[in-house]
Design a protein around this motif. Structure first.
Motif, PDB file in Angstrom:
ATOM      1  N   GLN A 165       6.812  13.354   0.749  1.00  0.00           N
ATOM      2  CA  GLN A 165       6.679  11.939   0.603  1.00  0.00           C
ATOM      3  C   GLN A 165       5.815  10.551   1.084  1.00  0.00           C
ATOM      4  OE1 GLN A 165       7.649  12.830   5.045  1.00  0.00           O
ATOM      5  NE2 GLN A 165       9.893  12.186   4.701  1.00  0.00           N
ATOM      6  N   LEU A 166       6.199   9.394   0.176  1.00  0.00           N
ATOM      7  CA  LEU A 166       5.851   8.852   0.138  1.00  0.00           C
ATOM      8  C   LEU A 166       6.148   7.590   1.255  1.00  0.00           C
ATOM      9  CD1 LEU A 166       4.245   6.941  -2.174  1.00  0.00           C
ATOM     10  CD2 LEU A 166       6.469   5.947  -2.947  1.00  0.00           C
ATOM     11  N   MET A 167       4.893   6.823   1.716  1.00  0.00           N
ATOM     12  CA  MET A 167       5.210   5.290   2.761  1.00  0.00           C
ATOM     13  C   MET A 167       4.605   4.797   1.986  1.00  0.00           C
ATOM     14  SD  MET A 167       3.692   5.243   6.565  1.00  0.00           S
ATOM     15  CE  MET A 167       1.825   4.937   6.119  1.00  0.00           C
ATOM     16  N   THR A 168       5.693   3.611   2.328  1.00  0.00           N
ATOM     17  CA  THR A 168       4.769   1.871   1.506  1.00  0.00           C
ATOM     18  C   THR A 168       4.901   0.875   2.687  1.00  0.00           C
ATOM     19  OG1 THR A 168       6.650   1.482   0.981  1.00  0.00           O
ATOM     20  CG2 THR A 168       5.715   2.834  -0.643  1.00  0.00           C
ATOM     21  N   THR A 169       3.533   0.334   2.564  1.00  0.00           N
ATOM     22  CA  THR A 169       3.105  -0.542   3.531  1.00  0.00           C
ATOM     23  C   THR A 169       3.057  -1.887   3.579  1.00  0.00           C
ATOM     24  OG1 THR A 169       2.329   0.826   5.059  1.00  0.00           O
ATOM     25  CG2 THR A 169       1.977  -1.735   5.894  1.00  0.00           C
ATOM     26  N   LEU A 170       3.797  -3.420   3.103  1.00  0.00           N
ATOM     27  CA  LEU A 170       3.878  -4.011   3.307  1.00  0.00           C
ATOM     28  C   LEU A 170       3.306  -5.004   4.005  1.00  0.00           C
ATOM     29  CD1 LEU A 170       7.340  -4.996   2.138  1.00  0.00           C
ATOM     30  CD2 LEU A 170       5.785  -4.904   0.377  1.00  0.00           C
ATOM     31  N   ALA A 171       2.587  -5.816   3.573  1.00  0.00           N
ATOM     32  CA  ALA A 171       1.363  -6.769   5.061  1.00  0.00           C
ATOM     33  C   ALA A 171       1.542  -8.041   4.720  1.00  0.00           C
ATOM     34  CB  ALA A 171       0.209  -6.315   4.905  1.00  0.00           C
ATOM     35  N   ALA A 172       1.811  -9.624   5.375  1.00  0.00           N
ATOM     36  CA  ALA A 172       1.411 -10.240   4.494  1.00  0.00           C
ATOM     37  C   ALA A 172       0.709 -11.197   5.476  1.00  0.00           C
ATOM     38  CB  ALA A 172       2.554 -10.705   4.330  1.00  0.00           C
ATOM     39  N   PRO A 173      -0.060 -12.147   5.202  1.00  0.00           N
ATOM     40  CA  PRO A 173      -0.573 -12.778   5.873  1.00  0.00           C
ATOM     41  C   PRO A 173       0.223 -13.963   6.994  1.00  0.00           C
ATOM     42  CG  PRO A 173      -1.576 -13.136   3.863  1.00  0.00           C
ATOM     43  CD  PRO A 173      -0.017 -12.634   3.826  1.00  0.00           C
ATOM     44  N   ILE A 205       0.440  -1.025   0.337  1.00  0.00           N
ATOM     45  CA  ILE A 205       0.239  -0.195   0.192  1.00  0.00           C
ATOM     46  C   ILE A 205       0.681   1.410  -0.067  1.00  0.00           C
ATOM     47  CG2 ILE A 205      -1.617   1.094   0.864  1.00  0.00           C
ATOM     48  CD1 ILE A 205      -2.012  -1.427   2.970  1.00  0.00           C
ATOM     49  N   PRO A 206       1.167   2.019  -0.785  1.00  0.00           N
ATOM     50  CA  PRO A 206       1.394   3.226  -1.416  1.00  0.00           C
ATOM     51  C   PRO A 206       0.636   4.332  -0.778  1.00  0.00           C
ATOM     52  CG  PRO A 206       0.764   2.784  -3.126  1.00  0.00           C
ATOM     53  CD  PRO A 206       0.489   1.446  -3.024  1.00  0.00           C
ATOM     54  N   GLU A 207       0.902   5.787   0.285  1.00  0.00           N
ATOM     55  CA  GLU A 207       0.842   6.789   0.845  1.00  0.00           C
ATOM     56  C   GLU A 207       1.289   7.853   0.896  1.00  0.00           C
ATOM     57  OE1 GLU A 207      -2.197   5.315   4.071  1.00  0.00           O
ATOM     58  OE2 GLU A 207      -0.722   3.804   3.951  1.00  0.00           O
ATOM     59  N   ARG A 208       0.754   9.290  -0.064  1.00  0.00           N
ATOM     60  CA  ARG A 208       1.049  10.412   0.596  1.00  0.00           C
ATOM     61  C   ARG A 208       1.437  11.117   1.672  1.00  0.00           C
ATOM     62  NH1 ARG A 208       4.556  11.146  -3.777  1.00  0.00           N
ATOM     63  NH2 ARG A 208       4.062  10.938  -5.497  1.00  0.00           N
ATOM     64  N   THR A 209       2.507  11.093   2.404  1.00  0.00           N
ATOM     65  CA  THR A 209       2.493  12.053   3.575  1.00  0.00           C
ATOM     66  C   THR A 209       3.748  12.496   3.743  1.00  0.00           C
ATOM     67  OG1 THR A 209       4.294  10.157   3.939  1.00  0.00           O
ATOM     68  CG2 THR A 209       2.055   9.361   4.637  1.00  0.00           C
ATOM     69  N   GLN A 222       6.401  -1.225   7.362  1.00  0.00           N
ATOM     70  CA  GLN A 222       7.075  -0.138   7.008  1.00  0.00           C
ATOM     71  C   GLN A 222       8.214   0.767   6.547  1.00  0.00           C
ATOM     72  OE1 GLN A 222       4.203   2.147   9.347  1.00  0.00           O
ATOM     73  NE2 GLN A 222       2.056   1.332   8.154  1.00  0.00           N
ATOM     74  N   THR A 223       7.645   1.529   5.339  1.00  0.00           N
ATOM     75  CA  THR A 223       9.128   2.375   5.002  1.00  0.00           C
ATOM     76  C   THR A 223       8.817   3.378   4.242  1.00  0.00           C
ATOM     77  OG1 THR A 223      11.804   2.529   4.673  1.00  0.00           O
ATOM     78  CG2 THR A 223       9.932   1.226   2.802  1.00  0.00           C
ATOM     79  N   GLU A 224       9.591   4.882   4.630  1.00  0.00           N
ATOM     80  CA  GLU A 224       9.082   5.963   3.806  1.00  0.00           C
ATOM     81  C   GLU A 224      10.302   6.660   3.045  1.00  0.00           C
ATOM     82  OE1 GLU A 224       8.205   8.663   7.625  1.00  0.00           O
ATOM     83  OE2 GLU A 224       6.693   7.754   6.660  1.00  0.00           O
TER      84      GLU A 224
END
Length: 605
Positions: free
Chosen positions: A229-237, A219-223, A251-253
């Motif tokens: 800035q771009l924050m990207t979130t990785l999520a895995a089950p 999930i990329p999000e502007r912050t 998460q990283t940005e």
């Protein structure tokens, strides 16, 4: 200006300038960049600046040079491209351009296990060229699987997983969420943050979503100020079969970094590699707890003292019945150990981790039976100042032991019958039904199975309680156990004596065997303890036991009817001074009948 930067390995983060002179990468000492990896050749590849790019040539390496996951002999690299030498991955960066790449819009990329991801042109513009999973990642996952297999505790396993995520993804924030049920809150055994003052809350919504949908998300999000800035979130089950174990979220940005679909593939693969080892350690921990429970239960089972055949059959029956879900009815005289047997059944059952709630049915007044067993709501009656939880409800997940159930009145039997059958009931003064899952074990000293002798006990309740019937033999039927029981009680009571005790004197055990023991094992125990108090020497004597037993000495054997008749006839003759006619008249029989009896007595002399 173009440079290359090491993304993995001991030199991760270090950059090298690319010039007209070839930059050689390999394992030998003369190389410009040494890669101490057995998969790297002595002189593996070289790079040199060419126009606006970087020319890469493979120097006939044994294991090839991989560019964006594909083996190449020679190619032109552009900013954002990656290449691998052995396990070490490098990337081409342009120091004149802010790093890493910034996304052109907000979107979510998700993958499901077994599905191939194809990125659209817009996705390429947002995240750069796809990394996919390089040979280095595959080898790393293999190495991690071997590492996971050596972990013995859950803490060690979770620690190894956290290190793997941080080494590969370098997240600013990382959470490991574990689930204990859909309705239960998530547990966060790991909450890693690079910045100590970071107050970002755990991503509860994201974690639950990936577990619910069983797929990973990027999930990329502007912050930041001006959303620059771009924050990207990785999520895995994390799941195994249909069981949802938990989720990993990283998460990283920018400018720290950014993630793409290759990172997502790695995190999903890592979660799949972690899941079976998590389940294995969890199962092993459960088995260790079960073994410890059974060990304790077996040690308690030793309290059933006695090596007689009837006691061995009793132990075998308890061992067979305890693991089942059947209700159990224990029948035995007072003092035979019914409550001890009930506790053993509980300890050896699957309900052992739950409570054992004992209800003394004989001690509860008839008008209080419902409030004691079912509980009551606040204001249900005068004095009900707060809700009270009943004994049935307290036994949820465990065992409900109805002691002396044969003493329940018919009215009380009717009140508890439905609750025992359905495991549902209402508190006194309540409208909603309460459900409690418990196992029923009942005990009585009355033979309630006999409807003639105990017609007041309901047949339907008897059959509901009697899933399996266990009868405990009285002590008089297993006198061969008396010596072992007496020695056991003597050892238990040694601390009560103010003198050393060496055992029983000659004749003491024989005396104990001759006693009737109407109070059974309990009476024998109290007798031994009292004898220790009365005695003065190192041995327990017959006199000590007699003083302790008191009125429990053996009574004379009752006479047979024939013996009673003979004694009565002879007494009548003596009363009549030997006159047979007068004696016959006194006894109410004929003279002939009396003569026949006297002749019979003379014959048997």
């Amino acid at each position: 200006m173009l440079r290359i930067r090491a993304k993995t390995g001991p030199d991760a983060g270090i950059t090298w300038k690319i010039g007209a002179k070839p930059l050689v990468i390999g394992r030998e000492k003369g190389c410009d960049i040494r890669v101490l990896d057995l998969l790297a050749s002595r002189r593996h590849c070289e790079l040199l600046a060419e126009n606006d790019g970087v020319r890469l040539r493979d120097l006939k390496s044994r294991n090839a040079t991989l560019v964006n996951g594909e083996p190449v002999e020679e190619c032109l690299l552009n900013p954002g491209d990656e290449f691998s030498v052995g396990h070490v991955t490098f990337e081409v960066i342009d120091t004149a351009t802010p790093q890493p790449r910034q996304a052109g819009g907000d979107s979510t990329l998700s993958i499901t296990e077994g599905e191939t991801v194809y990125l659209s042109d817009s996705s390429f513009r947002e995240f750069g060229k796809s990394k996919f999973t390089s040979v280095g990642d595959v080898l790393k996952l293999f190495s991690l699987s071997r590492t996971f297999s050596r972990m013995k505790t859950m803490d060690e396993l979770v620690g190894a997983l956290t290190r793997a995520v941080c080494d590969r993804l370098h997240p600013l924030r990382y959470w490991l969420a574990l689930s204990h049920g859909d309705q239960e809150p998530l547990e966060y055994p790991v909450s890693h943050k690079e910045t100590p003052d970071d107050t970002a809350p755990p991503p509860e919504t994201t974690a639950r979503q990936v577990m619910r949908e069983m797929r990973g998300f990027l999930i990329p999000e502007r912050t930041g100020p001006g959303y620059k800035q771009l924050m990207t979130t990785l999520a895995a089950p994390i799941f195994l079969g249909e069981r949802r174990i938990g989720a990993m979220v990283a998460q990283t940005e920018t400018p720290h970094g950014a993630y793409d679909e290759g990172d997502l593939h790695f995190l999903v693969a890592l979660a799949n590699a972690f899941a079976p080892f998590y389940a294995a350690i969890e199962n092993r921990r459960g088995l260790e707890m079960e073994v410890e429970r059974l060990r304790l239960a077996r040690s308690r089972a030793a309290v059933l003292v006695g090596g007689s055949a009837v006691m061995q059959r009793l132990r075998d029956l308890i061992a067979k019945v305890a693991p089942t879900l059947h209700s159990v009815l224990i029948i035995g005289e007072t003092g035979t150990g019914k409550e001890l047997v009930a506790r053993l059944i509980h300890d050896l059952s699957h309900c052992a981790q739950g409570p054992l709630i004992t209800v003394n049915c004989a001690a509860i007044p008839n008008d209080l039976i419902e409030s004691e067993l079912f509980g009551y709501e606040k204001g249900a009656f005068t004095g009900a100042l707060a809700r009270k939880t009943g004994l049935f409800e307290l036994s949820d997940g465990g065992t409900l032991f109805l002691d002396e159930v044969g003493d329940l009145s018919p009215e009380s039997q009717a009140r508890i019958l439905r609750a025992i059958e359905t495991k549902r009931f209402r508190r006194v003064g309540g409208r909603e039904e309460v459900q409690a899952d418990f196992r029923i074990v009942a005990a009585t000293n009355k033979n309630i199975s006999d409807p003639v002798r105990h017609p007041e006990f309901r047949r339907d309740l008897y059959h509901r309680l009697r899933g399996v019937e266990i009868r405990i033999p009285p002590l008089r039927d297993r006198k061969e156990d008396i010596e072992e029981l007496a020695e056991h009680f003597l050892n238990e009571a040694r601390g009560m004596a103010k003198r050393p005790l060496r055992g029983f004197a000659e004749g003491a055990i024989a005396f104990l065997r001759e006693c009737p023991w109407p109070g059974n094992v309990r009476e024998l125990k109290y007798c031994v303890e009292a004898a220790i108090t009365f005695g003065l020497g190192e041995f327990i004597t017959v006199e000590d036991l007699k003083a302790a037993a008191g009125s429990h000495e053996q009574e004379p054997r009752p006479l047979t009817l024939a013996e009673v008749e003979r004694r009565h006839i002879l007494r009548a003759l003596d009363y009549c001074n030997g006159r047979v006619v007068d004696a016959a008249r006194l006894l109410g029989i004929s003279k002939t009948k009396l003569y026949e009896r006297l002749a019979e007595y003379r014959t048997k002399q």
